[in-house]
Design a protein around this motif. Structure first.
Motif, short mmCIF file in Angstrom:
data_model
loop_
_atom_site.label_atom_id
_atom_site.label_comp_id
_atom_site.label_asym_id
_atom_site.label_seq_id
_atom_site.Cartn_x
_atom_site.Cartn_y
_atom_site.Cartn_z
N PHE A 39 0.83 -1.21 0.00
CA PHE A 39 0.00 0.00 0.00
C PHE A 39 0.86 1.26 0.00
CE2 PHE A 39 -2.41 3.22 2.45
CZ PHE A 39 -3.60 3.27 1.73
N GLU A 42 -8.31 3.58 -5.70
CA GLU A 42 -9.08 2.85 -4.69
C GLU A 42 -8.41 1.51 -4.40
OE1 GLU A 42 -13.39 0.54 -4.10
OE2 GLU A 42 -13.09 1.92 -5.80
N PHE A 43 -8.28 1.18 -3.14
CA PHE A 43 -7.82 -0.13 -2.70
C PHE A 43 -9.02 -0.88 -2.14
CE2 PHE A 43 -3.95 2.33 -2.63
CZ PHE A 43 -2.95 1.44 -3.00
N LEU A 86 -9.86 -4.21 -0.23
CA LEU A 86 -9.25 -5.29 0.54
C LEU A 86 -10.26 -6.41 0.74
CD1 LEU A 86 -7.74 -3.07 3.40
CD2 LEU A 86 -6.77 -3.52 1.13
N LYS A 120 -7.52 -2.44 7.65
CA LYS A 120 -8.21 -1.25 7.15
C LYS A 120 -7.98 -0.06 8.07
CE LYS A 120 -12.52 0.57 5.30
NZ LYS A 120 -12.38 1.89 5.93
N LEU A 167 -4.50 1.27 7.27
CA LEU A 167 -4.43 2.00 6.00
C LEU A 167 -5.22 3.29 6.05
CD1 LEU A 167 -4.58 -0.85 3.32
CD2 LEU A 167 -2.68 -0.07 4.76
N ASP A 168 -6.37 3.30 6.73
CA ASP A 168 -7.13 4.54 6.90
C ASP A 168 -6.30 5.58 7.65
OD1 ASP A 168 -9.38 3.68 5.56
OD2 ASP A 168 -10.43 3.04 7.38
N THR A 202 -7.08 8.98 -1.33
CA THR A 202 -7.13 7.54 -1.58
C THR A 202 -8.31 6.91 -0.83
OG1 THR A 202 -4.72 7.62 -1.63
CG2 THR A 202 -5.75 5.43 -1.57
N ARG A 203 -8.99 5.98 -1.52
CA ARG A 203 -10.14 5.30 -0.91
C ARG A 203 -9.76 3.87 -0.54
NH1 ARG A 203 -11.01 7.86 -5.13
NH2 ARG A 203 -11.23 6.09 -6.53
N VAL A 204 -10.16 3.43 0.64
CA VAL A 204 -9.90 2.07 1.11
C VAL A 204 -11.22 1.44 1.52
CG1 VAL A 204 -8.67 0.63 2.76
CG2 VAL A 204 -7.61 2.75 1.94
N THR A 205 -11.53 0.30 0.91
CA THR A 205 -12.72 -0.46 1.30
C THR A 205 -12.28 -1.86 1.73
OG1 THR A 205 -13.10 -1.28 -0.95
CG2 THR A 205 -14.17 0.80 -0.33
#
Length: 488
Positions: free
Chosen positions: A20, A33-34, A36, A48, A51-52, A62-65
């Protein structure tokens, strides 16, 4: 730029964080966007949150789901990265424990040998599920980046049977190059130019140049033997260098289990390994290390979360291939690395269907391999022994043919040096029964395997191995880390 990267097995927390942050070192990639995905909601929640925290601390868009629904994570993804370990540490423990009963002492057991072959049997059905989802819901031109072992078998299955654009990625080449640069006295690893070729974990430094000057075998042997640390940690690797004329990319412990010569007798094992760290040959060393790492992360999670608040430093971007490949494909900044792909004539004296690890260049047109490489006969012969095992193992995993699986294990170099055919047949039965939950393709064979085991007269022994260490407690790990910090 805006696109989606899906990471399967994202619960591999430390490695996911590294990938990441590496990717976010590319300036053009801030707005991606990542997605996971993992079987473990617990692990997903932890990674998460980390990374957030990184995104927030660096003020990124950047978006993390995160989701346990793999297909949802893969929807529209341009790149899919796999870091999975099917069966987790539970199945992995059997990969080490059961072969030991038959005299097979492995350091890692994740590439070939008895443990690596069974690991492949667990992985390949899942890899094919990934490929189906990629074909059905990912971006039309999606690329699958496989980091999971057994590298060659997983990549072979994904390309040949999954029909997905796949490249296998490993860091063994880079680590070996760092060692060579150090023993030769280079001020920076960038002073060393190298070409490696072979198969994953059996790749060979076939050309070495330090500041443009070609380095030969004798100079390299002398440099390693003069090094105060590597001369002890890499004894087996240095012996192979002396006999083959080229240095192997793989660690002392890993290399020892791919060959039939160094681990076939307990007294020989202790002669060739070094116990200063697991990677130099300790029995079940990676299993112990993985167990301790998991326990440490669970216990010390608040520290990992706090560390995530630091700014991303592009100067600390790692040499893992993934971020550099994505950068080259998306920006056309050319990247040179060593990649696992189908041979198709790249290495002239290895089979066309084999998965090789060899040099290539990446730009917006894709991964372009350097063709026309010929290995020395000794290197090719060693690779061929593993390729034949890999091919049978992949075909067994696809077909669920337990007899072919037994033949694959029988032909493994170290297994063949240690065990009789009767022992191999019983060992495979025992491993398939023990791991039945992760081997759906062998469900039909389990009842007969159980019946054979109940009647077998093959003797086994309860043996911890020639060089086994116990898993350390959190308290022991804390004390060791504190001591290392004090000594600097």
């Amino acid at each position: 730029m805006s696109f989606k990267i899906a990471i399967i097995g994202a619960g591999s927390v430390g490695f996911t964080k590294k990938l990441f942050t590496d990717i976010l070192c590319v300036p053009e990639f801030k707005d991606i966007e990542f997605a996971l995905t993992d079987l473990s909601e617990h692990n997903l929640g932890m990674i998460k949150a980390i990374l957030d925290r990184i995104v927030e601390a660096n003020g990124l868009p950047t978006r993390v789901t995160a989701t346990t629904d793999r297909r949802k994570a893969l929807e529209g993804a341009r790149y899919i990265i796999s870091c999975v370990r099917v069966g987790g540490l539970e199945a992995y423990a059997d990969d080490i424990r059961i072969p030991l009963k038959y005299g097979i002492d492995q350091c890692v057991g994740d590439t070939i040998c008895a443990g690596g072959i069974l690991y492949g049997q667990r992985n390949i059905p899942v890899i094919l599920d990934f490929c189906r989802d990629i074909r059905e819901v990912a971006d039309t031109n999606a690329k699958f980046l496989n980091y999971a072992n057994p590298m060659a078998m997983n990549t072979w299955a994904a390309i040949e049977y999954g029909k997905v654009d796949t490249v296998g990625l490993c860091h063994g080449v880079q680590h070996g190059a760092e060692q060579i640069a150090e023993v030769l006295g280079a001020k920076s690893r960038h002073e060393l130019d190298y070409v490696c070729s072979g198969i994953n974990h059996q790749t060979w430094f076939i050309d070495l140049r330090l500041n443009g000057r070609k380095i030969g075998k004798d100079e390299l042997v002398a440099a390693f033997e003069a090094h105060p640390v590597y001369s002890q940690q890499e004894k087996l690797r240095i012996d192979v260098l002396k006999r083959f004329g080229v240095y192997s990319t793989e660690s002392n412990g890993h290399l020892s289990e791919y060959l039939p010569w160094y681990r076939k007798r307990p007294d020989e094992i202790t002669r060739w390994i070094d116990m200063s760290d697991w990677i130099h040959g300790e029995t079940g060393g990676y299993l112990r290390y993985s167990t301790e790492t998991r326990n440490w992360f669970e216990t010390e999670y608040p520290q990992f979360l706090e560390a995530a608040s630091k700014p991303i430093d592009p100067a600390k971007r790692s040499n893992e291939h993934a971020s550099h490949i994505l950068e080259a494909l998306e920006t056309n900044r050319v990247y040179r690395g060593h990649f696992n792909v189908k041979n198709d004539g790249v290495i002239t004296n290895l089979p066309r269907d084999a998965i090789i690890e060899s040099p290539g260049f990446v730009d917006r047109f894709g991964i372009n391999m350097v063709a026309g490489i010929t290995l020395t006969e000794a290197c090719a012969a060693t690779c061929m022994a593993s390729i034949n095992v890999q091919r049978m193992s992949v075909h067994a995993a696809i077909s669920g043919d337990i007899d072919l699986l037994k033949l694959a294990v029988l032909h493994d170099p170290l297994v063949g040096a240690v065990s009789t055919p009767e022992e191999v047949w019983q060992m495979v039965d025992e491993m398939v029964v023990a791991q039945a939950a992760w081997l759906p393709q062998y469900a039909h064979a389990v009842p007969a395997a159980k019946e054979r085991l109940s009647k077998s007269a093959v003797k086994t022994r309860e043996w911890a191995g020639a060089a086994r260490r116990n898993v350390r407690s959190i308290e022991e790990l804390r004390a060791e880390k504190a001591a290392l910090k004090q000594t600097g």
